[in-house]
Scaffold this motif. Structure first.
Motif, short mmCIF file in Angstrom:
data_model
loop_
_atom_site.label_atom_id
_atom_site.label_comp_id
_atom_site.label_asym_id
_atom_site.label_seq_id
_atom_site.Cartn_x
_atom_site.Cartn_y
_atom_site.Cartn_z
N SER A 133 25.19 -37.15 14.24
CA SER A 133 25.43 -38.56 13.90
C SER A 133 26.89 -38.94 14.13
N ILE A 135 25.64 -39.95 17.94
CA ILE A 135 24.78 -41.11 17.65
C ILE A 135 25.59 -42.33 17.22
N ALA A 136 26.49 -42.16 16.27
CA ALA A 136 27.28 -43.32 15.83
C ALA A 136 28.12 -43.91 16.96
N GLU A 147 17.57 -45.83 14.01
CA GLU A 147 17.99 -44.56 13.44
C GLU A 147 16.98 -43.47 13.77
#
Length: 208
Positions: free
Chosen positions: A67, A71-72, A79
């Motif tokens: 994350s 991902i972030a 999500e």
């Protein structure tokens, strides 16, 4: 062998379904098909070992690391969620659930040398090294890098992620093409299926 009830991968599935832990299952495996370094063979549990090493080295979970680092910064549309074992440890050998568009976004980031929206998310030298066929696969067969597959006869910058039941992220860097596929193909292990899918991806890329 996903089609063999007694194979390690299916025994693993039963252990996890009954609340067991992937780490315990992994460390209990003792049999070898060859001495280390003598022969290459794709084994899913090896990827879980990479996850165990990463967690041990960082003291953090795979979802937290993924994350923060991937991902972030990419800003996925939805999500993702993870398949976990009985203690909540996320699978690393599979089980990362994302939309097809977000899989394609990941492929596009790699196709752009690890960059997304002007930010270097994955080092470019790692992108290049990880997508080269470095494993000693059999002559005339599909190649393998660092968790990426390289199709037979691949052009420079042509590689893919490939998962059970027909999951793909196909990248053709030279043509600026990324193809993501989510499937539920029970015949994914039939002779010629993977080769046919690669041929279709190449036809699409060449037509654009």
């Amino acid at each position: 062998d996903y089609l063999d009830y007694d194979s390690d991968i299916n025994r693993m599935g039963r252990v996890v379904a009954l609340g067991g832990t992937l780490d315990d299952f992994t460390t209990d495996l003792k049999a070898r098909f060859a001495e280390p370094g003598a022969e290459w063979k794709y084994v899913s549990i090896d990827t879980h070992v990479l996850g165990m090493v990463t967690r041990g080295a960082t003291g953090r979970s795979i979802p937290d690391l993924l994350s923060e680092k991937i991902i972030a910064p990419m800003g996925l549309e939805y999500e993702p969620y993870y398949v976990t074992d009985g203690t909540g440890t996320a699978f690393v050998l599979g089980g990362l659930n994302m939309t097809t568009r977000d899989y394609a976004r990941f492929g596009q980031m790699y196709q752009q040398g690890g960059r997304w929206n002007g930010r270097q998310i994955v080092p470019q030298d790692w992108v290049e090294e990880s997508t080269r066929p470095s494993a000693p696969t059999a002559p005339g067969r599909i190649g393998y890098g660092y968790q990426w597959w390289i199709p037979q006869g691949a052009a420079e910058g042509e590689y893919m992620a490939r998962g059970v039941y027909g999951q793909y992220i196909y990248v053709d860097t030279a043509r600026n093409v990324v193809i993501a596929v989510n499937s539920a193909d029970r015949g994914f292990r039939e002779p010629g299926v993977s080769e046919s899918n690669i041929a279709i991806f190449r036809e699409i890329a060449e037509s654009l």
